[in-house]
Design a protein around this motif. Structure first.
Motif, PDB file in Angstrom:
ATOM      1  N   MET A   1      -1.174  53.593 -41.885  1.00 18.89           N
ATOM      2  CA  MET A   1       0.165  53.081 -41.651  1.00 18.89           C
ATOM      3  C   MET A   1       0.178  52.338 -40.310  1.00 18.89           C
ATOM      4  SD  MET A   1       3.780  55.160 -41.517  1.00 18.89           S
ATOM      5  CE  MET A   1       3.524  55.772 -43.183  1.00 18.89           C
ATOM      6  N   MET A   2       0.688  51.125 -40.317  1.00 22.85           N
ATOM      7  CA  MET A   2       0.675  50.322 -39.110  1.00 22.85           C
ATOM      8  C   MET A   2       1.736  50.803 -38.124  1.00 22.85           C
ATOM      9  SD  MET A   2       0.101  46.481 -40.578  1.00 22.85           S
ATOM     10  CE  MET A   2       1.674  46.496 -41.428  1.00 22.85           C
ATOM     11  N   ARG A   3       1.450  50.538 -36.830  1.00 27.88           N
ATOM     12  CA  ARG A   3       2.365  50.968 -35.787  1.00 27.88           C
ATOM     13  C   ARG A   3       3.738  50.329 -35.955  1.00 27.88           C
ATOM     14  NH1 ARG A   3       1.300  50.871 -29.251  1.00 27.88           N
ATOM     15  NH2 ARG A   3       3.378  51.640 -28.659  1.00 27.88           N
ATOM     16  N   GLY A   4       3.759  49.072 -36.374  1.00 19.63           N
ATOM     17  CA  GLY A   4       5.033  48.392 -36.568  1.00 19.63           C
ATOM     18  C   GLY A   4       5.891  49.052 -37.634  1.00 19.63           C
ATOM     19  N   GLU A   7       7.419  52.152 -36.129  1.00 21.32           N
ATOM     20  CA  GLU A   7       8.502  51.782 -35.219  1.00 21.32           C
ATOM     21  C   GLU A   7       9.766  51.406 -35.989  1.00 21.32           C
ATOM     22  OE1 GLU A   7       7.023  48.688 -32.754  1.00 21.32           O
ATOM     23  OE2 GLU A   7       5.928  50.047 -31.409  1.00 21.32           O
ATOM     24  N   SER A   8       9.592  50.732 -37.112  1.00 20.55           N
ATOM     25  CA  SER A   8      10.768  50.355 -37.905  1.00 20.55           C
ATOM     26  C   SER A   8      11.488  51.592 -38.439  1.00 20.55           C
ATOM     27  CB  SER A   8      10.358  49.434 -39.054  1.00 20.55           C
ATOM     28  OG  SER A   8       9.555  50.118 -40.004  1.00 20.55           O
ATOM     29  N   ILE A  16      19.369  51.314 -34.675  1.00 15.31           N
ATOM     30  CA  ILE A  16      19.276  50.117 -33.822  1.00 15.31           C
ATOM     31  C   ILE A  16      18.624  48.969 -34.584  1.00 15.31           C
ATOM     32  CG2 ILE A  16      19.273  51.408 -31.667  1.00 15.31           C
ATOM     33  CD1 ILE A  16      16.268  51.174 -31.568  1.00 15.31           C
ATOM     34  N   CYS A  17      18.593  49.083 -35.914  1.00 10.45           N
ATOM     35  CA  CYS A  17      18.099  47.984 -36.749  1.00 10.45           C
ATOM     36  C   CYS A  17      18.852  48.021 -38.067  1.00 10.45           C
ATOM     37  CB  CYS A  17      16.594  48.098 -36.984  1.00 10.45           C
ATOM     38  SG  CYS A  17      16.138  49.535 -37.974  1.00 10.45           S
ATOM     39  N   ASP A  18      18.671  46.980 -38.850  1.00  9.62           N
ATOM     40  CA  ASP A  18      19.345  46.878 -40.137  1.00  9.62           C
ATOM     41  C   ASP A  18      18.682  47.830 -41.128  1.00  9.62           C
ATOM     42  OD1 ASP A  18      20.855  46.111 -42.281  1.00  9.62           O
ATOM     43  OD2 ASP A  18      19.677  44.309 -42.694  1.00  9.62           O
TER      44      ASP A  18
END
Length: 300
Positions: A1-4, A7-8, A16-18
């Motif tokens: 699993m990628m770090r991005g 984070e999402s 703090i995101c959609d």
């Protein structure tokens, strides 16, 4: 699993995101990994229902060909084909009696009790006057089965007891729930509070009944449900249950989650599945949380 990706998810939990964008991206990520592992061939018609056993090792299937098949799907094996001798399409199958037997419901209005080993019909109950769409079992009582039908009734059977259908106009005295104009599409029991059942019908209400507050009868009108839920985006002039107009979407599937704390309802209109409505049960009782997903499911 990628770090991005991690984070999402973290940002989603912090709002703090959609959330919708993150959920749909993750849904596509997992769906793209799905592949067809095998095709299990046996039935000679449409497969209308599937039922896993508790361990997840065996799978039942029911079809328009009226046969009930028992599979070991992980090894792609057909173990046995049981002729149900229903006269029309099989719409529901459930394991009963320590998974040695099966309950089936079909378009001929019959509920049948089948033996897996003997491949035979143990009982045939003809109480319903229209198609039987779903059967239901109770987790803490392996001998009890419920059936729901388009005749607007839910009937209760004890597979240990013999039952002879009544020939009188009043019918059999095994009616647990009787709706007014609505036909019943689905029924399921709560896995942790087994006295509760959820019911979906040809109107837009999701109902929850307490079996302890009901008594078997010949089909008298059942009192109002313990809880009735109306999705917030579907409002009619009358919100009184018995006055509702059944021209809108119907609830085609309703079930509790494994904890018994959430009720998931699938709504269909004109044969098209539209969206899900998620309802939660907290300390203050049930509350309607509105539409939670359309298209891709929201990961909770």
């Amino acid at each position: 699993m990628m770090r991005g990706q991690l984070e999402s998810l973290y940002n989603r939990q912090l709002n703090i995101c959609d959330r919708k964008t993150v959920n749909e991206a993750w849904a596509r990520h997992f769906f793209n990994k799905l592949n067809l592992e095998a095709t299990l061939k046996c039935h000679g018609g449409c497969v209308n229902c599937l039922q896993w056993n508790k361990s997840g090792r065996y799978l039942l299937s029911g079809s328009d060909d009226t046969n009930v098949c028992l599979w070991e799907p992980l090894s792609h094996k057909l173990l046995v084909t049981i002729p149900s001798h229903h006269e029309q399409n099989v719409f529901s199958v459930k394991f009963v009696n320590q998974e040695k037997q099966v309950i089936s419901g079909a378009g001929d209005g019959q509920v049948r009790h089948l033996d897996i080993t003997a491949r035979s019909v143990l009982s045939a109950w003809r109480c319903h006057r229209h198609r039987v769409k779903r059967c239901c079992t109770i987790d803490d009582d392996e001998h009890l089965a419920l059936s729901s039908s388009e005749d607007g009734t839910i009937r209760q059977f004890d597979i240990r007891e013999g039952h002879t259908c009544s020939s009188s106009d009043s019918g059999c005295s095994n009616v647990l729930v009787k709706l007014g104009q609505a036909s019943i599409k689905c029924i399921n029991s709560n896995p942790t509070r087994t006295h509760l059942i959820c019911v979906g019908a040809s109107d837009d209400l999701a109902r929850v009944y307490d079996r302890r507050m009901l008594s078997l009868n010949h089909g008298e009108r059942t009192p109002l449900a313990l809880h009735s839920f109306l999705p917030g985006h579907l409002l009619y002039a009358s919100e009184v249950e018995e006055d509702r107009i059944f021209s809108g979407p119907s609830i085609t599937w309703a079930t509790f989650d494994p904890t018994g704390n959430f009720l998931l309802c699938n709504m269909g209109g004109e044969q098209v599945e539209k969206r899900g409505v998620l309802i939660s049960w907290g300390e203050g009782g049930f509350r309607n949380l509105g539409v939670k997903f359309a298209g891709f499911p929201e990961f909770l």
